[in-house]
Design a protein around this motif. Structure first.
Motif, PDB file in Angstrom:
ATOM      1  N   ALA A  52      66.002  -6.143   8.498  1.00 53.21           N
ATOM      2  CA  ALA A  52      65.534  -6.918   7.348  1.00 53.21           C
ATOM      3  C   ALA A  52      65.341  -8.381   7.739  1.00 53.21           C
ATOM      4  O   ALA A  52      64.337  -9.009   7.375  1.00 53.21           O
ATOM      5  CB  ALA A  52      66.512  -6.793   6.186  1.00 53.21           C
ATOM      6  N   ARG A  53      66.276  -8.936   8.482  1.00 52.31           N
ATOM      7  CA  ARG A  53      66.167 -10.335   8.917  1.00 52.31           C
ATOM      8  C   ARG A  53      65.016 -10.516   9.909  1.00 52.31           C
ATOM      9  O   ARG A  53      64.295 -11.511   9.858  1.00 52.31           O
ATOM     10  CB  ARG A  53      67.475 -10.821   9.511  1.00 52.31           C
ATOM     11  CG  ARG A  53      68.564 -10.918   8.455  1.00 52.31           C
ATOM     12  CD  ARG A  53      69.657 -11.900   8.801  1.00 52.31           C
ATOM     13  NE  ARG A  53      70.633 -11.927   7.733  1.00 52.31           N
ATOM     14  CZ  ARG A  53      70.489 -12.611   6.598  1.00 52.31           C
ATOM     15  NH1 ARG A  53      69.411 -13.322   6.398  1.00 52.31           N
ATOM     16  NH2 ARG A  53      71.424 -12.579   5.668  1.00 52.31           N
ATOM     17  N   GLN A  54      64.852  -9.561  10.808  1.00 51.39           N
ATOM     18  CA  GLN A  54      63.736  -9.634  11.760  1.00 51.39           C
ATOM     19  C   GLN A  54      62.398  -9.586  11.026  1.00 51.39           C
ATOM     20  O   GLN A  54      61.471 -10.326  11.353  1.00 51.39           O
ATOM     21  CB  GLN A  54      63.815  -8.499  12.780  1.00 51.39           C
ATOM     22  CG  GLN A  54      64.913  -8.658  13.796  1.00 51.39           C
ATOM     23  CD  GLN A  54      65.054  -7.441  14.704  1.00 51.39           C
ATOM     24  OE1 GLN A  54      64.546  -6.365  14.406  1.00 51.39           O
ATOM     25  NE2 GLN A  54      65.763  -7.618  15.805  1.00 51.39           N
ATOM     26  N   THR A  55      62.323  -8.706  10.041  1.00 51.06           N
ATOM     27  CA  THR A  55      61.101  -8.596   9.243  1.00 51.06           C
ATOM     28  C   THR A  55      60.814  -9.895   8.501  1.00 51.06           C
ATOM     29  O   THR A  55      59.680 -10.393   8.505  1.00 51.06           O
ATOM     30  CB  THR A  55      61.207  -7.421   8.246  1.00 51.06           C
ATOM     31  OG1 THR A  55      61.471  -6.218   8.973  1.00 51.06           O
ATOM     32  CG2 THR A  55      59.951  -7.274   7.423  1.00 51.06           C
ATOM     33  N   ALA A  56      61.839 -10.438   7.879  1.00 51.41           N
ATOM     34  CA  ALA A  56      61.679 -11.697   7.143  1.00 51.41           C
ATOM     35  C   ALA A  56      61.266 -12.827   8.083  1.00 51.41           C
ATOM     36  O   ALA A  56      60.372 -13.617   7.751  1.00 51.41           O
ATOM     37  CB  ALA A  56      62.974 -12.043   6.420  1.00 51.41           C
TER      38      ALA A  56
END
Length: 87
Positions: A52-56
């Motif tokens: 999720a953090r990588q995507t964001a």
């Protein structure tokens, strides 16, 4: 134009450039703070936190790069003004 007018114009431009730098920094901070709800939403939807953090981060990376380019451009203008003042 008199000396005073030239110096005043340079000072005005310098002050405006500093204000723009502040706005760029604020935009950077806003990107990071506003992406957190999206990360939380992805995690709540079942996505792994790391993913999720990588995507964001991949979503805001182009915007951060653009802000960095604009910041460097403003920095160049500030340096030019200071160099001209030294003459």
């Amino acid at each position: 134009m008199s000396w005073k007018n030239i110096l005043k114009n340079d000072l005005d431009i310098y002050e405006q450039a500093l204000k723009i730098k502040e706005l760029i920094e604020q935009a950077r901070e806003d990107l990071y703070s506003n992406i957190e709800p999206a990360v939380k939403g992805m995690i709540d939807a079942g996505l792994d936190e790391k993913f999720a953090r990588q995507t964001a981060n991949s979503l805001i990376a182009p915007m951060l790069k653009d802000l960095e380019i604009r910041d460097k451009d403003i920095e160049g203008h500030l340096k030019a003004i200071l160099d001209e003042q030294k003459r």
